[in-house]
Write a protein that holds these residues in place. Structure first.
Motif, PDB file in Angstrom:
ATOM      1  N   PHE A 154       0.838  -1.190   0.000  1.00  0.00           N
ATOM      2  CA  PHE A 154       0.000   0.000   0.000  1.00  0.00           C
ATOM      3  C   PHE A 154       0.876   1.244   0.000  1.00  0.00           C
ATOM      4  N   PRO A 155       0.517   2.272  -0.787  1.00  0.00           N
ATOM      5  CA  PRO A 155       1.240   3.540  -0.691  1.00  0.00           C
ATOM      6  C   PRO A 155       0.898   4.203   0.641  1.00  0.00           C
ATOM      7  N   PHE A 156       1.833   4.986   1.161  1.00  0.00           N
ATOM      8  CA  PHE A 156       1.578   5.653   2.438  1.00  0.00           C
ATOM      9  C   PHE A 156       1.668   7.159   2.283  1.00  0.00           C
ATOM     10  N   GLU A 157       1.092   7.844   3.246  1.00  0.00           N
ATOM     11  CA  GLU A 157       1.269   9.286   3.356  1.00  0.00           C
ATOM     12  C   GLU A 157       1.739   9.588   4.770  1.00  0.00           C
ATOM     13  N   ILE A 158       2.571  10.609   4.884  1.00  0.00           N
ATOM     14  CA  ILE A 158       3.121  10.983   6.184  1.00  0.00           C
ATOM     15  C   ILE A 158       2.134  11.901   6.887  1.00  0.00           C
ATOM     16  N   LYS A 159       1.762  11.530   8.110  1.00  0.00           N
ATOM     17  CA  LYS A 159       0.840  12.338   8.911  1.00  0.00           C
ATOM     18  C   LYS A 159       1.591  13.224   9.904  1.00  0.00           C
ATOM     19  N   GLN A 160       2.643  12.716  10.524  1.00  0.00           N
ATOM     20  CA  GLN A 160       3.479  13.478  11.460  1.00  0.00           C
ATOM     21  C   GLN A 160       4.932  13.082  11.209  1.00  0.00           C
ATOM     22  N   TYR A 161       5.827  14.035  11.386  1.00  0.00           N
ATOM     23  CA  TYR A 161       7.236  13.781  11.087  1.00  0.00           C
ATOM     24  C   TYR A 161       8.104  14.533  12.089  1.00  0.00           C
ATOM     25  N   GLY A 162       8.912  13.803  12.834  1.00  0.00           N
ATOM     26  CA  GLY A 162       9.888  14.398  13.743  1.00  0.00           C
ATOM     27  C   GLY A 162      11.256  14.193  13.143  1.00  0.00           C
ATOM     28  N   ALA A 163      12.011  15.232  12.944  1.00  0.00           N
ATOM     29  CA  ALA A 163      13.290  15.177  12.233  1.00  0.00           C
ATOM     30  C   ALA A 163      14.177  14.022  12.705  1.00  0.00           C
ATOM     31  N   PRO A 164      14.887  13.380  11.769  1.00  0.00           N
ATOM     32  CA  PRO A 164      15.847  12.350  12.167  1.00  0.00           C
ATOM     33  C   PRO A 164      16.905  12.913  13.111  1.00  0.00           C
ATOM     34  N   THR A 165      17.450  12.077  13.926  1.00  0.00           N
ATOM     35  CA  THR A 165      18.463  12.479  14.892  1.00  0.00           C
ATOM     36  C   THR A 165      19.622  13.154  14.180  1.00  0.00           C
ATOM     37  N   GLY A 166      20.038  14.326  14.685  1.00  0.00           N
ATOM     38  CA  GLY A 166      21.186  15.029  14.137  1.00  0.00           C
ATOM     39  C   GLY A 166      20.861  16.013  13.040  1.00  0.00           C
ATOM     40  N   GLU A 167      19.621  16.052  12.550  1.00  0.00           N
ATOM     41  CA  GLU A 167      19.279  16.977  11.471  1.00  0.00           C
ATOM     42  C   GLU A 167      18.787  18.326  11.964  1.00  0.00           C
TER      43      GLU A 167
END
Length: 184
Positions: A154-167
């Motif tokens: 299934f294709p997904f969509e991002i609902k919430q995103y917390g930056a990767p560590t170090g970015e």
């Protein structure tokens, strides 16, 4: 030939007659951890995120050459609700989050590395601006799919995103919530 067919058929029939019959297979877990893993396994999913494409590089006076390039991230996640919400690490879905332009840039650098390998040079020694000037995408596709335990995609969509560590300045949380259209 006919004799061989009869022998093979006889062996199959005898094998079916003498095979012991089993009740439905039930997995047993002896340790608490094994029981927990068996209970949770249907909730775990495989996530593929990235881009693939073909870039044609044709400097003046030379025949063009096509380069197949890809930049894919593989990771896992787990369902947090029955209506398709999944928790995963942000770095797993960063290509979708960052957008098409960044994905194309990653594919371009894959092509530069392939050209450098052909020439036996360090990719940093090549003139990336020159290569970019005479390059063109022939095909490009973003890939963002979740594979559930039954093998469906299934294709997904991002609902919430917390930056990767170090970015980010606060070192990020590296957590993302994605959603697929599936129920139960």
């Amino acid at each position: 030939m006919r004799r061989l067919v009869y022998v093979a058929l006889s062996v199959l029939i005898l094998g079916a007659v003498f095979l012991p019959t089993h009740q439905d297979f039930t997995a047993k877990a002896d340790a608490e951890g094994e029981r927990l893993a068996m209970f949770c396994k249907p909730a775990v999913v495989r996530i593929v995120d990235g881009a693939v494409g073909t870039i044609v590089f044709q400097p003046p006076g030379y025949q063009g050459q096509s380069y197949n390039v890809s930049a894919l991230a593989l990771g896992s996640g787990f369902f947090i609700s029955a209506n398709g919400y999944i928790a995963t690490n942000a770095h797993v879905v960063s290509t979708t989050h960052d957008g098409e332009d960044k994905a194309k840039q990653a594919l371009f650098y894959q092509m530069v590395e392939q050209i450098a390998k052909q020439l036996g040079k360090d990719p940093r020694s090549l003139n990336a601006n020159f290569i970019n000037q005479y390059s063109q995408f022939q095909s490009f596709k973003l890939i963002h799919h979740v594979f559930i335990p039954d093998g469906s995609s299934f294709p997904f969509e991002i609902k919430q995103y917390g930056a990767p560590t170090g970015e980010s300045q606060d070192q990020g949380k590296d957590v993302a919530i994605i959603k697929i259209e599936v129920k139960n």
